[in-house]
Write an enzyme that holds these catalytic residues in place. Structure first.
Site, PDB file in Angstrom:
ATOM      1  CB  CYS A  59      39.241  38.954  44.152  1.00 35.11           C
ATOM      2  SG  CYS A  59      38.535  39.243  42.530  1.00 35.11           S
ATOM      3  NE  ARG A  60      42.052  31.793  39.965  1.00 36.75           N
ATOM      4  CZ  ARG A  60      41.519  31.482  38.784  1.00 36.75           C
ATOM      5  NH1 ARG A  60      40.358  31.971  38.424  1.00 36.75           N
ATOM      6  NH2 ARG A  60      42.165  30.686  37.962  1.00 36.75           N
TER       7      ARG A  60
END
Length: 107
Positions: A59-60
């Site tokens: 994810c980020r």
């Protein structure tokens, strides 16, 4: 089955990843070998999971992917969290591509 995290450097540049970020984040920039399934959609799209064991999930920064790994592991899927997420991937010099034609970035 491992739910121990892995690092971007431990993965090849073209590694198959599950990217659980939202659509705007994906559009801005993603790993070239990633498959995009937003976190909320993972339970309903299991048939689309990439065939990798263990499956690196990104994810980020690592929070959402950590939750995805916990859930996938509980369902019997071998998955590992990519430490630091796309931020660490990009900072480590790994390739980032965008589908928009714009300069790829991690948002």
């Amino acid at each position: 089955m491992s739910d121990q995290p892995t690092t971007p450097q431990a993965l090849t540049d073209d590694a198959v990843l599950l990217d659980v970020r939202e659509q705007d984040e994906w559009d801005a920039g993603h790993a070239p070998g990633a498959v995009h399934i937003p976190l909320a959609e993972v339970p309903n799209r299991l048939e689309e999971l990439p065939d990798a064991e263990p499956l690196p999930v990104i994810c980020r920064s690592g929070g959402r992917s950590g939750r995805a790994v916990q859930w996938l592991s509980a369902q019997g899927y071998p998955a590992v969290n990519v430490e630091g997420g796309m931020q660490a991937w990009a900072q480590g010099g790994k390739p980032v591509v965008s589908d928009s034609g714009k300069e790829p970035e991690v948002i």
